[in-house]
Design a protein around this motif. Structure first.
Motif, PDB file in Angstrom:
ATOM      1  N   VAL A  68       0.835  -1.201   0.000  1.00 53.22           N
ATOM      2  CA  VAL A  68       0.000   0.000   0.000  1.00 53.22           C
ATOM      3  C   VAL A  68       0.870   1.251   0.000  1.00 53.22           C
ATOM      4  CG1 VAL A  68      -1.642   1.325   1.386  1.00 53.22           C
ATOM      5  CG2 VAL A  68      -1.962  -1.129   1.095  1.00 53.22           C
ATOM      6  N   SER A  69       1.974   1.244   0.731  1.00 50.80           N
ATOM      7  CA  SER A  69       2.873   2.401   0.764  1.00 50.80           C
ATOM      8  C   SER A  69       3.449   2.689  -0.614  1.00 50.80           C
ATOM      9  CB  SER A  69       4.000   2.156   1.768  1.00 50.80           C
ATOM     10  OG  SER A  69       3.490   1.908   3.056  1.00 50.80           O
ATOM     11  N   VAL A  70       3.822   1.634  -1.324  1.00 49.20           N
ATOM     12  CA  VAL A  70       4.363   1.804  -2.679  1.00 49.20           C
ATOM     13  C   VAL A  70       3.302   2.388  -3.601  1.00 49.20           C
ATOM     14  CG1 VAL A  70       5.373   0.599  -4.648  1.00 49.20           C
ATOM     15  CG2 VAL A  70       5.990  -0.079  -2.322  1.00 49.20           C
ATOM     16  N   LEU A  71       2.055   1.897  -3.460  1.00 48.40           N
ATOM     17  CA  LEU A  71       0.975   2.416  -4.314  1.00 48.40           C
ATOM     18  C   LEU A  71       0.730   3.897  -4.048  1.00 48.40           C
ATOM     19  CD1 LEU A  71      -1.659  -0.479  -4.215  1.00 48.40           C
ATOM     20  CD2 LEU A  71       0.131  -0.058  -5.893  1.00 48.40           C
ATOM     21  N   ILE A  72       0.766   4.281  -2.773  1.00 50.65           N
ATOM     22  CA  ILE A  72       0.550   5.696  -2.442  1.00 50.65           C
ATOM     23  C   ILE A  72       1.669   6.560  -3.010  1.00 50.65           C
ATOM     24  CG2 ILE A  72       0.471   7.329  -0.523  1.00 50.65           C
ATOM     25  CD1 ILE A  72      -0.960   5.160   1.101  1.00 50.65           C
ATOM     26  N   LEU A  73       2.916   6.114  -2.886  1.00 51.28           N
ATOM     27  CA  LEU A  73       4.040   6.876  -3.434  1.00 51.28           C
ATOM     28  C   LEU A  73       3.952   6.983  -4.953  1.00 51.28           C
ATOM     29  CD1 LEU A  73       6.960   5.530  -1.225  1.00 51.28           C
ATOM     30  CD2 LEU A  73       6.221   7.905  -1.382  1.00 51.28           C
ATOM     31  N   CYS A  74       3.588   5.886  -5.613  1.00 52.51           N
ATOM     32  CA  CYS A  74       3.439   5.920  -7.075  1.00 52.51           C
ATOM     33  C   CYS A  74       2.308   6.865  -7.478  1.00 52.51           C
ATOM     34  CB  CYS A  74       3.167   4.517  -7.603  1.00 52.51           C
ATOM     35  SG  CYS A  74       4.564   3.385  -7.486  1.00 52.51           S
TER      36      CYS A  74
END
Length: 646
Positions: free
Chosen positions: A589-595
């Protein structure tokens, strides 16, 4: 063994090329005079072209005079010279004496004079003129004196016993990465006789690389102790010796000659070892040919992949030996203790992952499946190279040099590949997947917006089903229990439910639905990632344990969501900016938010991303996570890539 005296000076340069070898020199060495221009008419030491030109001239001499000399002599000149040195072995002293005469005569045809002859046979040395012998034996009384030791860097050939030995008196070097590499490299071992012994030193160098120590930085005390232990063992290696000749003198011409290659990996490295198996009647001779030991990559990899890598190395060694050995060899045999590799090779037509497929392809191109056999781990000599050995164990156990006992047995008792796979006990394994459906849903999407949309629809469907259930209960509760009116009331209740479904069917998602979905996702991942911290706060503790990565964030709970605390309560900022949501960088989820933020900002840089991120979220170690997102972004890599220069 012999070498060519002043080989380069015997090869002339053509007239049209001598201008490329011009130089200035003073007449008589008098620097007060003006220098004169000179041109070299022969090749000289130091020119890049000299080795290839000299070797071409030597091989051309053999081709031009092939009709006047036996094929074996011509082949010796073409295949047994390494620049100026010639190394050749023959079966008898008579053949050796004749070979010396013929090779000398053939080389003389091209203007090459062979000198510095040396041999393990006194008869052969006596047949050579004194001024053509090596310096070490030139003044010896060959009837009485002992033959000397021939040195080649760290490798020594004891001519008297015809054995190889090693010189281990390494010069003292500083305890740095550069000094250790210097000592390890000074141990000249081109055939890998000492591969198991040198493996611990290679692992030590790899550990220094892993710790990113500088070339001249003093190594830590823990590693210094290991280095001194290896240096002490190095002195014991002087006792090691191995026969130069792979075939006993009284063996005769073998009926079959075959290469056997063993491969094996471990957590720290992998290695191969190759043996030459000679068979005549009921007699079998096994000789060590080549050993290799390599450390595993710094990047962690699985044992099956290392096993496959070791097998590829064995195949490449076989290809090289097949080319270099001037023997009539049968099909090579490859041994491994990995049933996984054997199954990969047998099922070479199946589709594998890229890593496996590439290596299986290399193996299948070089060898057939029936050339591979299974060997138990305890009988696999390559295990010594993959793990490394102390000098004491290496000197006592001669399996590495002598080969496994299996090779001395008749071929009929060797296990076949199919039999090996059948003998392997069948293991029924059940893979238990503890990953929940929600976890799979969160990892399925590669977009933060799509994930929230999907979860929002799930939540809406959930609410709809709950409302339908409640509506059904209300209608059933209000119905009259009279049996005569029951059927009519049921039809009325069903019509009302269908009308309610039609009302819900036309609904769409609202921003509030997406916001609730995002909060649900955050709450779910926090409950799984920060169980201990949430439990501590629910129990009334103000602080979490000091070992927690959230210890310094002054945690607060807001509607079941962990947020950063602090003293910004009275600041004129939005509530989300004062108390951002806490996430871990290793969450999908953190990666998706950053992307998502990265795309919103038009592929902006890291600092801009982090500034926008911290308006709502606090990702632990967000700096490195943002850097990884940018490095994996195809658009950014394309825009920032270097232009191709022609």
């Amino acid at each position: 063994m012999a070498d060519i005296q002043a080989m380069y000076h015997q090869v002339h340069v053509s007239e049209k090329h001598i201008n490329f070898l011009c130089f200035l020199w003073w007449p008589g060495g008098d620097t007060s005079q003006s220098p004169l221009e000179h041109c070299m008419k022969v090749h000289f030491y130091g020119a890049v072209s000299s080795p290839s030109c000299a070797n071409y001239a030597l091989r051309r001499t053999a081709d031009d005079n092939a009709q006047h000399f036996p094929h074996e002599v011509v082949n010796t000149v073409k295949c047994n010279f390494y620049v100026v040195d010639c190394l050749k072995s023959v079966a008898s002293e008579e053949e050796a004496v004749q070979m010396v005469k013929d090779v000398t005569a053939l080389c003389h045809k091209g203007g090459f004079n062979l000198s510095k002859w040396i041999s393990n046979s006194r008869t052969v040395l006596l047949s050579i003129a004194g001024d053509c012998r090596a310096k070490e034996v030139m003044e010896l009384d060959l009837d009485v004196d002992q033959l000397p030791m021939e040195r080649a860097l760290g490798l020594q050939w004891c001519i008297q016993t015809d054995k190889f030995k090693f010189r281990t008196s390494a010069q003292e070097q500083p305890q740095t990465r550069r000094g250790i590499l210097s000592v390890v490299s000074s141990l000249y071992d081109p055939l890998g006789f000492l591969a198991p012994f040198t493996m611990p030193a290679k692992l030590l160098l790899q550990e220094l690389c892993r710790r990113r120590l500088g070339w001249d930085e003093v190594i830590p005390h823990s590693l210094s102790k290991k280095w001194f232990e290896w240096l002490e063992d190095l002195q014991k290696v002087a006792e090691f010796n191995v026969d130069r000749c792979v075939k006993p003198r009284d063996f005769g011409d073998p009926a079959t000659v075959q290469l056997h290659h063993f491969s094996d990996p471990s957590q720290v490295g992998y290695g191969t070892v190759s043996y030459l198996r000679l068979e005549k009647d009921d007699r079998v001779q096994v000789a060590f040919l080549l050993g290799k030991a390599r450390v595993a990559p710094l990047k962690q990899t699985t044992i099956p992949r290392l096993e496959l890598t070791a097998s590829v190395l064995a195949v490449r060694v076989d290809k090289m030996l097949q080319k270099e050995l001037q023997l009539n060899l049968e099909k090579s045999v490859f041994w491994t203790d990995s049933t996984t590799v054997l199954k990969y090779i047998c099922k070479g037509t199946r589709r594998f992952q890229t890593f496996v497929a590439n290596r299986v392809s290399i193996i299948r191109e070089a060898a057939d499946a029936d050339q591979w056999r299974y060997v138990g781990s305890k009988e696999n000599p390559a295990d010594d190279a993959s793990r490394g050995m102390r000098a004491e164990n290496f000197l006592k156990g001669r399996r590495w040099i002598n080969g496994p006992k299996l090779l001395c047995e008749p071929k009929e008792v060797w296990p076949k590949l199919d039999a090996d796979l059948d003998v392997i006990p069948a293991v029924n394994s059940v893979v238990v997947d503890f990953e929940s459906a929600t976890d799979r849903l969160l990892c399925y999407f590669s977009s933060w917006t799509r994930l929230k949309t999907s979860v929002a629809w799930f939540l809406k469907v959930k609410r709809t089903l709950v409302l339908l259930g409640q509506k059904r209960k209300e209608l059933c509760a209000s119905a009259d229990l009279n049996k005569d009116k029951l059927e009519t009331q049921e039809h009325a209740a069903e019509r009302k439910i269908q009308s309610f479904k039609a009302t819900l069917k036309g609904q769409s998602l609202t921003p509030e639905d997406l916001e609730k979905a995002g909060q649900s996702i955050i709450q779910y991942v926090q409950e799984h990632k920060f169980k201990a911290e949430i439990a501590s706060l629910k129990n009334g503790c103000k602080n979490v344990s000091k070992g927690s990565p959230l210890y310094r964030l002054d945690l607060v709970m807001d509607n079941g969501i962990l947020r950063v605390g602090g003293r910004l309560d009275k600041a004129a900022l939005p509530a989300e900016s004062k108390h951002p949501v806490i996430l871990s960088k290793d969450l999908h989820v953190s990666v998706l938010i950053l992307c998502h933020i990265h795309h919103q900002l038009g592929h902006a840089g890291r600092n801009h991303m982090l500034s926008r991120l911290r308006q709502r979220y606090w990702i632990i170690n967000a700096n490195s996570a943002a850097r990884r997102v940018i490095s994996d972004c195809v658009v950014c890599r394309r825009n920032r890539g270097k232009l191709i220069e022609h």
